[in-house]
Design an enzyme around this catalytic site. Structure first.
Site, mmCIF file in Angstrom:
data_model
loop_
_atom_site.group_PDB
_atom_site.id
_atom_site.type_symbol
_atom_site.label_atom_id
_atom_site.label_comp_id
_atom_site.label_asym_id
_atom_site.label_seq_id
_atom_site.Cartn_x
_atom_site.Cartn_y
_atom_site.Cartn_z
ATOM 1 N N LEU A 75 0.819 -1.210 0.000
ATOM 2 C CA LEU A 75 0.000 0.000 0.000
ATOM 3 C C LEU A 75 0.853 1.261 0.000
ATOM 4 C CD1 LEU A 75 -2.872 -0.916 2.499
ATOM 5 C CD2 LEU A 75 -2.950 -0.899 0.012
ATOM 6 N N GLY A 76 1.991 1.238 0.633
ATOM 7 C CA GLY A 76 2.837 2.416 0.678
ATOM 8 C C GLY A 76 3.965 2.242 1.667
ATOM 9 N N VAL A 128 3.733 -0.439 4.496
ATOM 10 C CA VAL A 128 2.350 -0.829 4.745
ATOM 11 C C VAL A 128 1.894 -1.791 3.661
ATOM 12 C CG1 VAL A 128 0.016 -0.013 5.219
ATOM 13 C CG2 VAL A 128 1.975 1.448 5.728
ATOM 14 N N LYS A 167 1.209 -2.517 8.947
ATOM 15 C CA LYS A 167 2.463 -1.769 8.879
ATOM 16 C C LYS A 167 3.567 -2.546 9.580
ATOM 17 C CE LYS A 167 3.126 2.703 9.091
ATOM 18 N NZ LYS A 167 3.159 4.119 9.524
ATOM 19 N N ASP A 218 1.907 13.655 14.811
ATOM 20 C CA ASP A 218 2.287 13.599 13.402
ATOM 21 C C ASP A 218 1.056 13.713 12.512
ATOM 22 O OD1 ASP A 218 4.020 13.418 11.255
ATOM 23 O OD2 ASP A 218 3.995 11.232 11.212
#
Length: 633
Positions: free
Chosen positions: A29-30, A37, A51, A145
């Site tokens: 996913l990224g 992830v 993750k 964050d």
């Protein structure tokens, strides 16, 4: 979990694991500063975002300690605008965290691909993120964050993700050696200058997000990290492109002094006041172009399938001695392959290869040899075994051994009994010697009774004594028989307990003992004390009423002299349904009996501090599931 930055579902690379924590990974996913992830699925088919933390962080003991704390805290966050934590492992070789998969682009992706959002979408975005922060702060967490990449745009509103996890990296030595966590363009001045982080820090980031969504670019511009941080600390943001309606809200959120920033309640109220129409989340809250990308993310790749185990490979044919085959064996099946029942008549003792032997009719499977001259035709219905042929039920090399069910050939794992009823087989039937002995004993007893009944009355007392002895013998025999037959009706063995340490139960949240692991959850709109929680923590801030209770069983605080155990909980009679927190001290043990038949010992480990924004108690749980029959009402 961050949405993919390029593409939607990238295939796994050679360096990507195929499984993590029992979850088979399907796609990438990224990736971010802390890890990568992946898309995966629960056993029930629900998609999750998993993750995996970068190895650099995993090797830092201080990171691991903080990561474990933050994940436990994140479990307490249960909101409509957050992605709940599904599963995690903070102690493995590479820690990981799984949350619900949100089928929507991140705010960063949506703005970069489709530009800024209209006013109504921005206001609904601000309201949703503010509600998410309210729940996150209520669990004692500061996001730290909050940025466009950590806000996903779902069909029914935004979702805030990765809350609190960045705190685990703050204390590591990696942040000063090229590993970046967090985005400088969305930090608050106090965070950038001195590292100070409070709930007001997230309010500043919320203002940044609203400005980014409405302008289409960061309010403090772009460039090097040092340049952006300098502007955040010393200069005012560029809000010239911001719609006039949003300037009062964004300006207050971006105040350099944290005390001047609005509360989350004020942010929500200001958004309602600014909206020309009532704000209601719905499937039309996003522009059509952005909503289309949600549809794309609903077209998930199929879950990765577990490859079936490879069947045993037939060995390469080798020279065979001229010795005749064993009686009853089929000499034309390769060695090592399961063998069917032999033909009615065994093959004659002949060499395996006959010169100029005629070819067998039809295709000959690999590894099979041509029968020698004189080989007798198999009985009707007997078929030539194909490659990988499995053992059939008729073949029993050992007495009482049952062949595995179809589908389990050589090289395959032994099937679990739950998947194949009747396998493994029942024990072989016992011989009937016991019945003969039992019949003899019964006949002898009947003979004694008849003899006693024929004795003269004068010996009535002796008869009675004998009868009593006979009766005693019968009773003993009956007792033995009863004991023997009652073996089937004996109470099942006590279940093995499961232990869980350091569960933080937030005020007005509840636990269910059947859940594995037991995770705190809300009681729904009615509240915990009106639902069916096995164990809840209730706090009334107005009247100062704090207690532990159950709506689905009963409780008792054990005395100091009592040891929390299954036997103690079963023997207790002083049960109630509520216990005041003032009755507990660190180490107090509570027996919990649920109506579903589960029994637990909850050990009280204290409560949150007076300055902690979240109110919770910490418990250790030891649960014996299905220890009793369920109680009916």
């Amino acid at each position: 979990m961050s949405a993919p930055s390029t593409g939607l579902f990238q295939p796994l690379g050679p360096d990507d694991p195929s499984t993590v924590g029992g979850y088979r990974l399907t796609a990438v996913l990224g990736a971010g500063g802390m890890g990568k992830v992946y898309l995966s699925y629960t056993p029930g088919g629900r998609p999750i975002a998993l993750k995996v933390i970068r190895p650099e962080f995993s090797e830092d003991p201080e990171f691991r300690r903080r990561f474990q704390q933050e994940v436990k805290a994140a479990q307490r966050v249960q909101g409509l605008y957050t992605a709940p934590v599904i599963d995690f492992d903070t102690e493995g070789t590479q820690p990981w965290l799984a949350t619900a998969y949100v089928p929507g682009p991140s705010l960063a992706d949506a703005v970069s691909q489709h530009g800024r959002l209209p006013l109504r979408s921005v206001l609904l975005l601000a309201v949703g993120v503010a509600e998410a922060l309210h729940v996150i702060h209520g669990a004692g967490i500061v996001h730290r964050d909050l940025k466009p990449a950590n806000v996903l745009l779902a069909a029914d509103g935004p979702r805030v993700i990765d809350f609190g996890i960045a705190r685990a990296a703050d204390a590591t030595s990696l942040t000063g050696h090229g590993v970046s966590v967090g985005t400088p363009a969305f930090m608050a001045p106090e965070q950038a200058a001195a590292g100070t982080v409070t709930p007001h820090t997230d309010i500043f980031a919320l203002g940044q997000i609203v400005a980014y969504a409405a302008i289409g670019a960061p309010a403090y511009g772009e460039g090097s990290s040092h340049a952006v941080l300098y502007r955040i600390v010393h200069e005012d943001p560029d809000l010239s492109a911001l719609p006039a309606e949003l300037r009062p809200l964004v300006t207050r959120c971006l105040s350099r002094d944290p005390a001047d920033r609005p509360s989350l309640t004020e942010v929500i109220q200001m958004c309602h006041d600014l909206s020309p129409a009532p704000l209601r989340q719905g499937e039309d809250w996003l522009p059509q172009a952005v909503a289309g990308s949600i549809t794309e993310r609903l077209q998930l790749p199929e879950p990765a399938k577990t490859p079936p185990p490879q069947p045993a490979v037939a060995p390469t044919p080798t020279a065979v001695s001229a010795q005749p085959p064993t009686q009853g064996a089929n000499p034309y099946v390769p060695t090592g392959v399961g063998v069917a029942a032999a033909p009615t008549q065994s093959a004659p003792a002949a060499p395996m290869h006959a010169p100029n032997a005629p070819a067998a009719p039809g295709p000959v499977p690999p590894g099979y040899q041509t029968p020698p001259p004189g080989y007798q035709t198999p009985p009707p219905g007997y078929q030539t075994p194909p490659p990988g042929y499995q053992t059939q039920p008729a073949y029993q090399p050992h007495p009482g051994y049952q062949t595995p069910p179809p589908g389990y050939g050589p090289g395959y794992p032994t099937p679990a009994p739950a998947h194949h009823p009747g396998y493994p087989p029942a024990a072989p039937k016992r011989k009937r010697t016991g019945l003969i002995v039992a019949g003899s004993v019964v006949a002898a007893l009947i003979g004694i009774v008849v003899i006693v009944s024929l004795l003269p009355k004068g010996s009535d007392n002796k008869a009675k004594g004998s009868s009593g002895s006979a009766g005693g013998s019968r009773a003993a025999s009956a007792g033995t028989t009863s004991g023997g037959s009652s073996g089937k009706n004996q109470k099942p063995a006590d279940p093995t307990p499961a232990s869980y340490q350091g569960i933080n139960l937030t005020a007005n949240y509840q636990l269910m003992l059947a859940d594995n692991p037991p995770r705190p959850g809300t009681g729904g709109s009615a509240g915990v004390s009106y639902n069916h929680g096995d164990l809840y923590f209730y706090m009334d801030t107005l009247f100062g009423d704090t207690k532990i209770g159950t709506d689905n069983g009963k409780l008792v605080v054990l005395n100091n002299s009592e040891k929390g155990s299954l036997e103690t909980c079963r023997a207790e009679t002083r049960y109630t349904d509520k216990i005041g927190l003032d009755q507990l001290t660190d180490g107090s043990e509570i027996c919990v009996l649920s109506d579903a038949g589960h029994i637990a010992v909850a050990t009280y480990r204290g409560k949150s501090g007076t300055n902690d924004p979240s109110k919770y108690i910490t418990l250790d749980l030891k649960i014996w599931r299905n220890a009793e029959e369920p109680r009916k009402h």
